[in-house]
Design an enzyme around this catalytic site. Structure first.
Site, PDB file in Angstrom:
ATOM      1  N   SER A  21      -0.251  -4.313  -1.805  1.00  0.00           N
ATOM      2  CA  SER A  21      -0.761  -3.542  -0.668  1.00  0.00           C
ATOM      3  C   SER A  21      -0.826  -4.658   0.267  1.00  0.00           C
ATOM      4  CB  SER A  21      -2.253  -3.270  -0.785  1.00  0.00           C
ATOM      5  OG  SER A  21      -2.189  -2.240  -1.832  1.00  0.00           O
TER       6      SER A  21
ATOM      7  N   ALA B  59      -0.239   1.819  -0.583  1.00  0.00           N
ATOM      8  CA  ALA B  59      -1.114   0.710  -0.286  1.00  0.00           C
ATOM      9  C   ALA B  59      -2.457   1.304  -0.352  1.00  0.00           C
ATOM     10  CB  ALA B  59      -0.687  -0.135   0.669  1.00  0.00           C
ATOM     11  N   LYS B  60      -3.491   0.449  -0.667  1.00  0.00           N
ATOM     12  CA  LYS B  60      -4.914   0.481  -0.505  1.00  0.00           C
ATOM     13  C   LYS B  60      -5.151  -0.145   0.655  1.00  0.00           C
ATOM     14  CE  LYS B  60      -8.050   1.175  -3.655  1.00  0.00           C
ATOM     15  NZ  LYS B  60      -8.389   2.559  -3.780  1.00  0.00           N
ATOM     16  N   ILE B  61      -4.874   0.311   2.027  1.00  0.00           N
ATOM     17  CA  ILE B  61      -5.204  -0.445   3.242  1.00  0.00           C
ATOM     18  C   ILE B  61      -6.434   0.424   3.750  1.00  0.00           C
ATOM     19  CG2 ILE B  61      -4.355  -0.708   5.725  1.00  0.00           C
ATOM     20  CD1 ILE B  61      -1.277  -0.485   4.354  1.00  0.00           C
TER      21      ILE B  61
END
Length: 320
Positions: free
Chosen positions: A77, A172-174
């Site tokens: 990420s 992605a864990k944004i």
């Protein structure tokens, strides 16, 4: 002052005299030290990557579920977000997670690693600032409510669309992605539902605000393809367990009306675990036949995370 052990903690838990320590840039500190400056760019622009991981009580002590997979996704990420290098590698982040769980005294807990843009970055580039890293833990029981496991929850199709893959990177864990989920979840709760189902830019089912979604139809499992979703680690675990049972698992586009006529619908995620949906848009899901597939996967998942399944040895990391 209370001195008893924290609820749900192990027999060797430390007294609950203070909140758990936080791993901040390589060392454990008291929560009072883990504070950000108001002008931290990540706070203003959402330039951060995070993970959600669970630690479970097992016969051999606390163990973290699929720790390496989660941390690899965290690093990926950060790479998607644009950082060329990070201050800590996988080995250091792994030890940091173990350290903060041990220091907490929790037998079970939720782990939150975060990498964020600090010390600059006002020119809207990650190259203009420095990455910091932290790891916190807390006790988080039934994310969707205490009755959700037994009775399932009610959901609706959100008016908010899941991000287009080329607008906000969906793999992605944004942190900056999640106001999308906040808008959808808040709307659903205010309408009297428990969770929101979000469609993608093409109008097909994507995922919930914090969970992936599956439907069961005529003995087969269906789930949306990877394109517009975050490929959840719990999702991958359930797909593996379902195939162990002999179920065919098909990744394909799903329309909202396919959900309405499904035999079963359930969601998966680190926080939610495996929870059935009993109703979508005021339509009851399934029939009097119950939810045998959902129940079987719930039982298998709970056995895995507690060290009572053949796959536990590959998916659990002992805190030590």
């Amino acid at each position: 002052m209370r001195t008893e052990a924290r609820e749900g903690s192990s027999n060797t838990a430390v007294p609950a005299l203070a909140p758990p320590q936080i791993w901040l840039n390589g060392r454990l500190v008291a929560p009072s030290e883990a504070r950000l400056d108001f002008l931290t760019p990540a706070l203003h622009y959402g330039v951060a990557a995070f993970e959600g991981i669970r630690c479970y009580r097992t016969a051999r002590g606390p163990a973290i579920f699929r720790l390496q997979d989660h941390l690899e996704r965290l690093v990926h990420s950060a790479l998607v977000l644009g950082w060329r290098s990070l201050p800590y590698d996988l080995a250091q982040l792994t030890e940091g997670c173990k350290d903060v769980v041990r220091a907490s005294g929790f037998g079970e807990c939720y782990i939150r690693p975060l990498i964020w843009l600090a010390e600059g970055g006002w020119n809207l580039t990650v190259d203009g600032g420095k990455a910091h890293a932290g790891i916190a833990v807390w006790e988080w029981k039934a994310y969707l409510g205490a009755a959700a496991l037994e009775h399932g929850v009610r959901a609706n199709i959100s008016t908010f669309t899941r991000h287009h893959p080329n607008v906000m990177m969906t793999k992605a864990k944004i942190s900056g992605n999640y106001p999308n989920s906040v808008l959808a979840k808040t709307e659903s709760l205010r309408l009297g539902f428990d969770e929101a189902i979000m469609l993608d830019a093409q109008g097909m089912v994507a995922e919930c605000t914090g969970e992936n979604i599956f439907l069961v139809r005529k003995g087969k499992l269906y789930t949306p393809p990877p394109g517009a979703i975050l490929e959840g680690i719990t999702r991958d675990s359930i797909m593996t367990l379902a195939r162990d049972f002999g179920y065919e698992v098909i990744e394909q586009s799903i329309s909202r009306d396919q959900l309405y006529i499904a035999d079963e619908v359930f969601v998966t995620g680190t926080a939610a675990e495996v929870i059935g949906l009993r109703e979508i848009d005021f339509r009851t899901i399934g029939s009097a036949g119950g939810t045998p597939v959902t129940r079987a996967l719930q039982r298998a998942y709970h056995a895995v995370v507690r060290g009572e399944h053949a796959r536990s040895k590959d998916w659990l990391t002992s805190v030590g």
